[in-house]
Design a protein around this motif. Structure first.
Motif, mmCIF file in Angstrom:
data_model
loop_
_atom_site.group_PDB
_atom_site.id
_atom_site.type_symbol
_atom_site.label_atom_id
_atom_site.label_comp_id
_atom_site.label_asym_id
_atom_site.label_seq_id
_atom_site.Cartn_x
_atom_site.Cartn_y
_atom_site.Cartn_z
ATOM 1 N N GLU A 145 0.802 -1.159 -0.075
ATOM 2 C CA GLU A 145 -0.012 0.126 -0.105
ATOM 3 C C GLU A 145 0.793 1.387 -0.136
ATOM 4 O O GLU A 145 0.577 2.260 -0.637
ATOM 5 C CB GLU A 145 -1.029 -0.062 1.192
ATOM 6 N N SER A 161 0.533 3.783 -3.185
ATOM 7 C CA SER A 161 0.126 5.363 -3.041
ATOM 8 C C SER A 161 1.206 6.263 -3.336
ATOM 9 O O SER A 161 0.789 7.206 -3.669
ATOM 10 C CB SER A 161 -0.154 5.410 -1.503
ATOM 11 N N GLU A 216 0.737 9.017 -6.579
ATOM 12 C CA GLU A 216 0.649 10.647 -6.132
ATOM 13 C C GLU A 216 1.780 11.288 -7.034
ATOM 14 O O GLU A 216 1.994 12.506 -7.280
ATOM 15 C CB GLU A 216 1.606 10.753 -4.686
#
Length: 327
Positions: A293, A297, A301
């Protein structure tokens, strides 16, 4: 065969001298405890307790069994404690192996993000070739491997992480500025037909790049230079040694180098699939989902992670009915 629970009941009754008190301590009914003892005695073919209205005493056979029964319970408890402690220590260590290019571009930021979320966990990162990553994960040397892995990976389970595209780097006159703006596009069949600064031939990344070139009708040529590290490849292109093709995440390392960056238009929305691999024969580490994760993530971004998706969405045009008021 006698059970551990029966040994526990036998020792409890011997120490308390009472079936009633032992049943209370073990949270079972007294008839249930009596049945358990009868079955325990049947296993040894010996009467282990003398029961009277006033007291419960061990028989000679019960006295002989008591030291061994205590030792069995103590050894079981010690083994349980050792295994639980080992499991706790293992849960506080996560070992991940990844390929050099990926490691140099992304792993420092992933490490920082994961450690912020799990400061009590030791995250060990190791850099090795793709084949070494797969073999090390199969052996159990590492909990997970990250890189480009084909579907034929014996003994490994692949979990998709993300898919990206490629960028073309050529020599520039001024240092490149990483400002988040999407560079211009270039088609595979329009890239320079010259010798390139490349990764080693056995790199999974380079093999994907070579296939893309071949699909575009570009004949294989001897590389201008072969380099292992991301910054070195970019630096050699900036020095005029030849163009280079790298995954889009390499953009973050281009700042300050005299290179021109262009996105390569792929036949698919994204052409470069990254996976996390784990050994099929072993349970996944309890912290692996948290690590994945953190990685996903971080990628999400980055502006270069969505260039290809936005481009192909624009090429498909607006959805029917988009922009019209809803009633």
């Amino acid at each position: 065969m006698a059970s551990l629970r029966q040994f526990e009941a036998f020792v409890m009754i011997a120490e308390l001298g009472s079936f009633t008190h032992a049943a209370t301590q073990m949270h079972i009914s007294q008839p249930g405890l009596s049945l358990m003892v009868r079955e325990f005695e049947a296993h040894f073919r010996q009467r282990l307790f003398d029961r009277s209205s006033r007291a419960v005493r061990l028989t000679e056979a019960g006295q002989a069994l008591l030291p061994s029964a205590r030792r069995i319970l103590e050894e079981f408890q010690a083994a349980t404690t050792r295994l639980r402690n080992a499991d706790t220590q293992a849960a506080r260590r996560l070992s991940v192996a990844s390929t050099p290019l990926f490691s140099s571009a992304l792993m420092p930021a992933v490490y920082q993000r994961f450690q912020r979320a799990h400061p009590q966990v030791e995250l060990k990162l190791t850099v090795m070739s793709r084949d070494e990553v797969g073999e090390a994960v199969r052996r159990g040397d590492h909990d997970c491997g990250v890189g480009i892995f084909g579907p034929n990976a014996p003994g490994l389970q692949r979990d998709p992480l993300f898919t990206l595209g490629f960028i073309l780097l050529t020599h520039g006159e001024t240092p490149h500025v990483v400002d988040g703006a999407a560079p211009r596009w270039v088609a595979w069949d329009a890239i320079p037909k010259v010798a390139y600064v490349e990764l080693p031939w056995d790199s999974g990344m380079q093999q994907v790049i070579n296939r893309r070139k071949a699909q575009a009708g570009i004949q294989a040529a001897a590389p201008a230079q072969v380099m292992n590290h991301l910054e070195t490849i970019i630096g050699m292109t900036a020095a005029g040694a030849g163009p280079s093709i790298l995954p889009s995440f390499a953009l973050a390392a281009c700042g300050g180098f005299n290179v021109r960056v262009r996105r390569i238009r792929d036949a698919q929305p994204s052409g470069l699939a990254f996976h996390a691999v784990t050994a099929r024969a072993r349970d996944k580490h309890v912290l692996l989902p948290s690590f994945m994760e953190a990685l996903r993530s971080l990628i999400a971004e980055q502006p270069w992670a969505t260039w290809w998706d936005r481009e192909h969405a624009a090429a498909r045009g607006p959805r029917p009915g988009a922009g019209r008021s809803q009633r």
